[in-house]
Design a protein around this motif. Structure first.
Motif, PDB file in Angstrom:
ATOM      1  N   GLY A 152       0.811  -1.208   0.000  1.00 51.62           N
ATOM      2  CA  GLY A 152       0.000   0.000   0.000  1.00 51.62           C
ATOM      3  C   GLY A 152       0.846   1.260   0.000  1.00 51.62           C
ATOM      4  N   ILE A 153       1.924   1.248   0.766  1.00 52.13           N
ATOM      5  CA  ILE A 153       2.821   2.406   0.808  1.00 52.13           C
ATOM      6  C   ILE A 153       3.485   2.610  -0.547  1.00 52.13           C
ATOM      7  CG2 ILE A 153       4.987   3.256   1.796  1.00 52.13           C
ATOM      8  CD1 ILE A 153       4.091   2.031   4.467  1.00 52.13           C
ATOM      9  N   LEU A 154       3.902   1.521  -1.173  1.00 50.99           N
ATOM     10  CA  LEU A 154       4.519   1.617  -2.502  1.00 50.99           C
ATOM     11  C   LEU A 154       3.525   2.166  -3.522  1.00 50.99           C
ATOM     12  CD1 LEU A 154       6.477  -1.754  -2.567  1.00 50.99           C
ATOM     13  CD2 LEU A 154       7.418   0.523  -2.193  1.00 50.99           C
ATOM     14  N   ARG A 155       2.313   1.680  -3.453  1.00 49.71           N
ATOM     15  CA  ARG A 155       1.280   2.127  -4.391  1.00 49.71           C
ATOM     16  C   ARG A 155       0.998   3.617  -4.206  1.00 49.71           C
ATOM     17  NH1 ARG A 155      -4.216   2.644  -4.745  1.00 49.71           N
ATOM     18  NH2 ARG A 155      -5.156   1.998  -6.734  1.00 49.71           N
ATOM     19  N   ASP A 156       0.885   4.056  -2.956  1.00 49.32           N
ATOM     20  CA  ASP A 156       0.602   5.471  -2.691  1.00 49.32           C
ATOM     21  C   ASP A 156       1.732   6.363  -3.201  1.00 49.32           C
ATOM     22  OD1 ASP A 156      -1.794   4.807  -1.529  1.00 49.32           O
ATOM     23  OD2 ASP A 156      -1.067   4.946   0.539  1.00 49.32           O
ATOM     24  N   ALA A 157       2.966   5.891  -3.074  1.00 50.73           N
ATOM     25  CA  ALA A 157       4.107   6.684  -3.542  1.00 50.73           C
ATOM     26  C   ALA A 157       4.041   6.889  -5.052  1.00 50.73           C
ATOM     27  CB  ALA A 157       5.417   6.001  -3.150  1.00 50.73           C
ATOM     28  N   VAL A 158       3.654   5.828  -5.778  1.00 51.17           N
ATOM     29  CA  VAL A 158       3.539   5.935  -7.238  1.00 51.17           C
ATOM     30  C   VAL A 158       2.403   6.866  -7.620  1.00 51.17           C
ATOM     31  CG1 VAL A 158       3.114   4.665  -9.373  1.00 51.17           C
ATOM     32  CG2 VAL A 158       4.558   3.660  -7.595  1.00 51.17           C
ATOM     33  N   LEU A 159       1.265   6.751  -6.945  1.00 48.27           N
ATOM     34  CA  LEU A 159       0.125   7.608  -7.263  1.00 48.27           C
ATOM     35  C   LEU A 159       0.448   9.079  -7.022  1.00 48.27           C
ATOM     36  CD1 LEU A 159      -2.835   5.467  -5.865  1.00 48.27           C
ATOM     37  CD2 LEU A 159      -2.171   5.789  -8.257  1.00 48.27           C
ATOM     38  N   ARG A 160       1.191   9.373  -5.950  1.00 47.33           N
ATOM     39  CA  ARG A 160       1.598  10.759  -5.702  1.00 47.33           C
ATOM     40  C   ARG A 160       2.526  11.251  -6.814  1.00 47.33           C
ATOM     41  NH1 ARG A 160       2.052   8.903  -0.364  1.00 47.33           N
ATOM     42  NH2 ARG A 160       4.321   8.702  -0.582  1.00 47.33           N
ATOM     43  N   TYR A 161       3.448  10.378  -7.237  1.00 48.03           N
ATOM     44  CA  TYR A 161       4.371  10.755  -8.306  1.00 48.03           C
ATOM     45  C   TYR A 161       3.611  11.038  -9.600  1.00 48.03           C
ATOM     46  CZ  TYR A 161       8.190  10.561 -11.656  1.00 48.03           C
ATOM     47  OH  TYR A 161       9.083  10.869 -12.659  1.00 48.03           O
ATOM     48  N   TRP A 162       2.670  10.187  -9.929  1.00 45.82           N
ATOM     49  CA  TRP A 162       1.896  10.384 -11.160  1.00 45.82           C
ATOM     50  C   TRP A 162       1.029  11.633 -11.076  1.00 45.82           C
ATOM     51  CZ3 TRP A 162       0.025   4.648 -11.974  1.00 45.82           C
ATOM     52  CH2 TRP A 162       1.075   3.917 -12.545  1.00 45.82           C
ATOM     53  N   ALA A 163       0.471  11.919  -9.907  1.00 37.29           N
ATOM     54  CA  ALA A 163      -0.358  13.112  -9.760  1.00 37.29           C
ATOM     55  C   ALA A 163       0.427  14.369 -10.119  1.00 37.29           C
ATOM     56  CB  ALA A 163      -0.893  13.204  -8.335  1.00 37.29           C
ATOM     57  N   GLU A 164       1.719  14.369  -9.800  1.00 38.83           N
ATOM     58  CA  GLU A 164       2.570  15.520 -10.095  1.00 38.83           C
ATOM     59  C   GLU A 164       3.115  15.500 -11.515  1.00 38.83           C
ATOM     60  OE1 GLU A 164       5.684  15.778  -7.240  1.00 38.83           O
ATOM     61  OE2 GLU A 164       4.338  15.796  -5.501  1.00 38.83           O
ATOM     62  N   ASN A 165       3.421  14.318 -12.035  1.00 41.77           N
ATOM     63  CA  ASN A 165       4.180  14.218 -13.280  1.00 41.77           C
ATOM     64  C   ASN A 165       3.410  13.636 -14.462  1.00 41.77           C
ATOM     65  OD1 ASN A 165       7.102  14.895 -12.338  1.00 41.77           O
ATOM     66  ND2 ASN A 165       6.321  13.459 -10.798  1.00 41.77           N
ATOM     67  N   LEU A 166       2.215  13.099 -14.194  1.00 40.75           N
ATOM     68  CA  LEU A 166       1.416  12.491 -15.265  1.00 40.75           C
ATOM     69  C   LEU A 166      -0.030  13.004 -15.183  1.00 40.75           C
ATOM     70  CD1 LEU A 166       1.875  10.256 -17.511  1.00 40.75           C
ATOM     71  CD2 LEU A 166       0.950   8.615 -15.869  1.00 40.75           C
ATOM     72  N   PRO A 167      -0.220  14.317 -15.222  1.00 40.30           N
ATOM     73  CA  PRO A 167      -1.567  14.859 -15.001  1.00 40.30           C
ATOM     74  C   PRO A 167      -2.571  14.494 -16.076  1.00 40.30           C
ATOM     75  CG  PRO A 167      -0.036  16.592 -15.697  1.00 40.30           C
ATOM     76  CD  PRO A 167       0.786  15.380 -15.400  1.00 40.30           C
ATOM     77  N   LEU A 168      -2.106  14.154 -17.281  1.00 38.91           N
ATOM     78  CA  LEU A 168      -3.034  13.777 -18.348  1.00 38.91           C
ATOM     79  C   LEU A 168      -3.500  12.322 -18.228  1.00 38.91           C
ATOM     80  CD1 LEU A 168      -1.387  15.476 -21.475  1.00 38.91           C
ATOM     81  CD2 LEU A 168      -3.393  16.239 -20.178  1.00 38.91           C
ATOM     82  N   GLY A 169      -2.861  11.555 -17.361  1.00 41.49           N
ATOM     83  CA  GLY A 169      -3.205  10.146 -17.221  1.00 41.49           C
ATOM     84  C   GLY A 169      -4.455   9.926 -16.385  1.00 41.49           C
ATOM     85  N   ARG A 170      -5.262   8.948 -16.808  1.00 43.32           N
ATOM     86  CA  ARG A 170      -6.445   8.535 -16.038  1.00 43.32           C
ATOM     87  C   ARG A 170      -6.236   7.081 -15.616  1.00 43.32           C
ATOM     88  NH1 ARG A 170     -10.661   8.051 -19.265  1.00 43.32           N
ATOM     89  NH2 ARG A 170      -9.476   8.342 -21.193  1.00 43.32           N
ATOM     90  N   LEU A 171      -6.182   6.871 -14.320  1.00 45.49           N
ATOM     91  CA  LEU A 171      -5.838   5.560 -13.789  1.00 45.49           C
ATOM     92  C   LEU A 171      -6.919   4.530 -14.071  1.00 45.49           C
ATOM     93  CD1 LEU A 171      -3.752   3.965 -12.019  1.00 45.49           C
ATOM     94  CD2 LEU A 171      -5.225   4.510 -10.072  1.00 45.49           C
ATOM     95  N   ASP A 172      -6.511   3.396 -14.627  1.00 44.79           N
ATOM     96  CA  ASP A 172      -7.373   2.220 -14.724  1.00 44.79           C
ATOM     97  C   ASP A 172      -7.112   1.349 -13.498  1.00 44.79           C
ATOM     98  OD1 ASP A 172      -8.636  -0.181 -15.307  1.00 44.79           O
ATOM     99  OD2 ASP A 172      -8.155  -0.115 -17.429  1.00 44.79           O
ATOM    100  N   TYR A 173      -5.854   0.965 -13.288  1.00 46.52           N
ATOM    101  CA  TYR A 173      -5.498   0.249 -12.067  1.00 46.52           C
ATOM    102  C   TYR A 173      -4.008   0.381 -11.802  1.00 46.52           C
ATOM    103  CZ  TYR A 173      -3.560  -3.528 -14.947  1.00 46.52           C
ATOM    104  OH  TYR A 173      -2.813  -4.254 -15.846  1.00 46.52           O
ATOM    105  N   LEU A 174      -3.643   0.207 -10.556  1.00 47.59           N
ATOM    106  CA  LEU A 174      -2.254   0.081 -10.124  1.00 47.59           C
ATOM    107  C   LEU A 174      -2.265  -0.946  -9.003  1.00 47.59           C
ATOM    108  CD1 LEU A 174       0.761   0.971 -10.081  1.00 47.59           C
ATOM    109  CD2 LEU A 174       0.088   2.668  -8.367  1.00 47.59           C
ATOM    110  N   SER A 175      -1.628  -2.102  -9.227  1.00 47.85           N
ATOM    111  CA  SER A 175      -1.726  -3.215  -8.274  1.00 47.85           C
ATOM    112  C   SER A 175      -0.376  -3.844  -8.024  1.00 47.85           C
ATOM    113  CB  SER A 175      -2.681  -4.286  -8.811  1.00 47.85           C
ATOM    114  OG  SER A 175      -3.965  -3.757  -9.068  1.00 47.85           O
TER     115      SER A 175
END
Length: 282
Positions: free
Chosen positions: A221-244
């Protein structure tokens, strides 16, 4: 290089090769080739004395609102690429020759197909397993080569082969990437210039998770949250389908890394749906 469209002719040729003592390597594809496909062909060329490449945009693995009609196609160019990489036979069937009008038989591995890509594409892997089994039956291939970008696909096919005692060896090839890290995909052409510029951040987020895992972080869960925070800053055009985070073999979701853990994702960039994965530990 032979080009065949008739399944019975494919079977006849492969039976003759086996009778002559040849070994057959199969590379199943949907075409519109890039360097990732070429790496599969090169590996197949090494593994068998005869290389069969199939090129079939399989309708049964597309959902009702997916890109079957829009999927990029360039069969003439693809044939030239297959020939240049040593294919002995290119199989290019029409859908009607692979599926009868009253086709009613399916092959599936439901437990492994529910999560990851299967959650938003519920019939996808049923179509994949069915067409791959057809190709195994038609060619009686000794070995088949798949890419690791579609990790869930190759894991499901391995389980199908094991459970049904199919006499074919499954080989996988590493993901082939652009210089900026984006995994090669035929669907990358769907992206706009702005989307393409951001797309490499997809893999960079996964690399961040692997770096944290190597530093000792075990909590998925911690690893997943770290990636989501990174994408929120650096991949704003992306729409998440899943991250598992899942077990790399069984695809079961993990709360804690287990020794062979995989982080897999799908993110939509405009019309493109990008998938990627990384082994957090091996």
């Amino acid at each position: 290089m032979q080009i065949l469209t008739n399944p019975q002719e494919l079977t006849a040729q492969c039976r003759q090769w086996h009778k002559d003592g040849e070994t057959i390597a199969l590379v199943p594809t949907m075409g519109y080739y890039h360097a990732g496909h070429e790496s599969l062909m090169e590996r197949g060329r090494q593994l068998g004395s005869k290389l069969v490449v199939s090129l079939f945009v399989n309708p049964t693995q597309f959902g009702p609102n997916e890109d079957l009609d829009a999927y990029p196609r360039d069969h003439e160019r693809d044939a030239a690429i297959a020939r240049s990489h040593g294919a002995d036979l290119l199989f290019m069937p029409e859908a009607g020759s692979m599926y009868a009008k009253d086709h009613a038989t399916w092959v599936e591995v439901p437990d492994m197909a529910r999560g990851l890509c299967g959650a938003s594409r519920p019939i996808h892997f049923r179509g994949v397993c069915t067409v791959v089994m057809k190709l195994f039956q038609l060619t009686q291939a000794d070995v088949a080569v798949f890419g690791q970008k579609d990790w869930q696909q190759q894991a499901i096919i391995r389980r199908m082969v094991r459970d049904l005692n199919v006499p074919v060896r499954i080989e996988t090839q590493p993901i082939v990437r652009e210089a900026d890290g984006l995994a090669l995909s035929s669907r990358n052409v769907y992206m706009t210039a702005e989307e393409r510029a951001q797309a490499p951040q997809l893999h960079k987020g996964l690399e961040l998770a692997r770096a944290l895992a190597r530093q000792g972080e075990r909590n998925a869960g911690i690893l997943r949250d770290a990636v989501l925070r990174y994408w929120a800053e650096n991949l704003p055009l992306g729409r998440l389908d899943y991250l598992s985070v899942v077990d790399a073999e069984s695809l079961e979701p993990l709360d804690t890394l287990n020794g062979r853990s995989l982080m897999a994702c799908a993110v939509r960039m405009g019309k493109a749906r990008l998938i990627d994965n990384i082994l957090l530990e091996d």
